[in-house]
Enzyme design. Structure first.
Site, PDB file in Angstrom:
ATOM      1  N   GLY A 135      21.033  42.377  69.534  1.00  0.00           N
ATOM      2  CA  GLY A 135      20.870  42.862  68.034  1.00  0.00           C
ATOM      3  C   GLY A 135      21.507  44.020  67.497  1.00  0.00           C
ATOM      4  N   GLY A 138      18.025  49.327  65.372  1.00  0.00           N
ATOM      5  CA  GLY A 138      16.902  49.312  64.312  1.00  0.00           C
ATOM      6  C   GLY A 138      16.158  48.211  63.998  1.00  0.00           C
ATOM      7  N   GLY A 140      14.076  46.551  66.232  1.00  0.00           N
ATOM      8  CA  GLY A 140      12.905  46.389  66.949  1.00  0.00           C
ATOM      9  C   GLY A 140      13.047  45.768  68.438  1.00  0.00           C
ATOM     10  N   GLU A 362      33.186  52.820  35.099  1.00  0.00           N
ATOM     11  CA  GLU A 362      32.130  51.945  35.576  1.00  0.00           C
ATOM     12  C   GLU A 362      31.512  50.876  34.865  1.00  0.00           C
ATOM     13  OE1 GLU A 362      31.659  52.473  38.468  1.00  0.00           O
ATOM     14  OE2 GLU A 362      32.769  54.570  38.669  1.00  0.00           O
ATOM     15  N   HIS A 365      33.543  47.832  35.817  1.00  0.00           N
ATOM     16  CA  HIS A 365      33.109  47.235  36.982  1.00  0.00           C
ATOM     17  C   HIS A 365      31.744  46.361  36.654  1.00  0.00           C
ATOM     18  CE1 HIS A 365      35.695  48.817  39.969  1.00  0.00           C
ATOM     19  NE2 HIS A 365      35.340  50.118  39.746  1.00  0.00           N
ATOM     20  N   ASP A 437      39.571  51.017  44.692  1.00  0.00           N
ATOM     21  CA  ASP A 437      39.448  49.641  44.100  1.00  0.00           C
ATOM     22  C   ASP A 437      40.601  48.732  44.636  1.00  0.00           C
ATOM     23  OD1 ASP A 437      37.011  50.475  43.132  1.00  0.00           O
ATOM     24  OD2 ASP A 437      37.923  51.058  41.133  1.00  0.00           O
TER      25      ASP A 437
END
Length: 555
Positions: A135, A138, A140, A362, A365, A437
């Protein structure tokens, strides 16, 4: 009683040399004392005066001899200093593991098999010897391995695979042998032992062979394979748990064959319910405002691992402390997430013209994401410089998705073009801020046409795997034309949208210029003010909005 007897025997096996040395020293002391008492007083005084010098000399000689012996004859650099941790010292149970319920259920079955190994053997089944946890980092894996050791009540030996590797030939193999020898002694005394090897890919990668022989890594891995084979015929209840962040294709097939690390447990990042449970777990450890909604935080942090969630909660506590507050507030949590995802705010001098152009960039976007993207929701818009950007619109999916359809890919291209379209609609020109972009939009368009068969000409297949020179110029030209058509059509749709929603476009840009940042609730309120309901939140979109929805997302 049998295990108590075994533990006494284990004590003398591990510490027998120390006990014998202590007894021998005591006997020598008594003999020396008896000998001194038999001497005349003059000679006795001379002998007593020489004892400190002789004692220091003996200590120095013994130290030098012991150092030479340990380094030359007992492995030296190959020595392993790992100590076993008893189950009651680990003290982590399955109830403490949250957010990865499916993996936890599989590990419960592993615990049952370890506990009932006698019954399994009586039935004629094969005792579980190896488990491989796979996995992302972080999530577990180490934590759940400790829970297995606690639930089974067995000693826990933990090592990282990189600790076996050394520059000296034979060191890694020697350390593997020592680890399993120690595990067998513990299993003899406690009825079993759990060995946990973290980052297994550091020593378990596919072996390479050449005319010059095998390397040190191969030797270490061969020794591990031999030890795993030896467990199959052993009476001791030893279970080896390996953990890796890499794909299992990276590991040597010999490690994964039946009888070795054949039981695989896949530990993935938590889903919405899992993230909510992890947030609740870590929020209990800090003083926080009761208005903090763990479910809302979970919705924003799609793709977060438990370790990243813990880091966000700890960061929020640090922010609250710096701001002289006694409890963590919602603003502290959102600022912590912003710092992790977007970086720290940079004190960069930006002139008013550039700041205004950034706001319109922005805003493009923001509107493209909110009105055109079928899956992503806008959580934040900002024109405050962070890292190497002058502004950012932060948007994430409203739920987990594991694949992307054509409409979603097209929406991502349109969102990427939002900034370029915003600059062109407002100023009739553009800035260098569109470079990333364009890179994102071009990459998606090329993937759609060249790999996924989503071009207008309906050329189907993954053309990226065709060797260079085997594709005709006509096919290449058609693929490039399809790519450019997707780009041009997407840009035109976004520009048409911004011109149609000019009033909304101007409103958001001016809000950003005035405030610098807009949070989720502020963005929602402005869209609702203009009659633009969030179809991802409220379900059905209005008729005026349906024009801008991808076909699969129209109400």
């Amino acid at each position: 009683m049998a295990f108590k007897k075994h533990r006494v025997q284990l004590f003398f096996i591990e510490h027998g040399g120390k006990v014998a040395l202590a007894v021998g020293a005591l006997v020598l002391f008594l003999l020396a004392y008896w000998g001194l008492m038999s001497l005349e007083s003059y000679y006795r005084n001379i002998t007593l005066a020489q004892i400190p010098i002789n004692f220091i000399s003996v200590i120095v000689n013994a130290f030098v001899f012991a150092w030479i012996y340990m380094n030359m004859f007992r492995g030296g650099f190959a020595g392993m200093k790992k100590k076993a941790v008893k189950a009651n010292q680990v003290n982590i149970r399955f109830d403490d593991v949250v957010g990865i319920d499916e993996a936890k259920d599989e590990c419960r079955e592993v615990v049952d098999l370890i506990k009932d190994h006698t019954r399994v053997k009586d039935i004629g089944g094969k005792i579980l010897r190896g488990v491989l946890m796979i996995g992302p980092p972080g999530c577990g894996k180490t934590y759940i391995a400790k829970a297995i050791a606690t639930e089974t009540g067995l000693p826990f030996l933990s090592m990282a695979a990189s600790e076996f590797n050394e520059v000296f030939v034979g060191v890694g193999a020697s350390r593997v042998r020592q680890l399993f020898q120690k595990a067998r002694r513990l299993a003899y005394g406690y009825g079993g032992c759990v060995i946990f090897i973290d980052e297994l890919d550091a020593m378990g990668q596919k072996r390479t062979f050449s005319q010059f022989g095998s390397g040190e890594g191969n030797t270490t891995q061969n020794q591990l394979l031999v030890e795993l084979d030896g467990l199959g015929d052993a009476t001791e209840n030893i279970v080896v748990i390996g953990a890796t962040n890499a794909s299992e294709d990276v590991l040597d097939p010999a490690l994964l064959r039946p009888g070795r690390l054949d039981r695989k447990v896949y530990i993935n990042k938590p889903n919405l319910e899992g993230r909510e449970a992890v947030f609740n777990l870590y929020l209990k450890k800090i003083k926080h405002d009761s208005t903090i909604d763990a479910k809302r935080l979970a919705r924003r942090t799609i793709g977060y691992s438990p370790a990243e969630i813990e880091n966000a909660v700890k960061e929020s506590a640090l922010i609250a402390t710096r701001n002289k507050r006694d409890v963590v507030t919602w603003n502290d949590m959102t600022e912590a997430l912003d710092r992790i995802e977007l970086g720290f705010k940079v004190k960069l001098s930006v002139n008013s013209k550039e700041r205004e152009m950034t706001a319109y960039h922005e805003t493009g976007h923001l509107i493209a994401t909110y009105l055109l993207h079928p899956r992503n929701d806008v959580f934040k818009a900002s024109i405050l410089p962070r890292k190497n950007t002058l502004g950012v619109v932060y948007h994430v999916p409203t739920e987990e998705w594991h694949s992307q359809d054509k409409e979603t890919l097209l929406a991502q291209i349109k969102v990427a073009f939002g900034g370029f379209a915003g600059e062109r609609v407002k100023y009739g020109t553009s800035t260098s801020g569109v470079s990333s972009d364009f890179k994102s939009a071009m990459s998606i368009a090329l993937t759609m046409v060249w790999k996924l068969g989503m071009g207008e000409s309906n050329l189907v297949g993954d053309f990226t795997i065709v060797p260079q020179g085997q594709l005709s110029k006509e096919v290449i030209t058609q693929l490039n034309n399809d790519t450019q058509k997707i780009m041009n059509d997407s840009l035109k749709e976004v520009e048409d949208l911004l011109r149609k929603e000019k009033t909304l476009f101007e409103r958001f840009a001016q809000e950003l210029i005035a405030k610098g940042e807009l949070q989720y609730d502020e963005i929602e309120a402005i869209f609702l003010e203009f009659g633009k309901a969030n179809r991802r939140k409220f379900g059905k979109a209005s008729e005026s909005d349906s024009k801008y929805l991808p076909p699969s997302s129209k109400a």
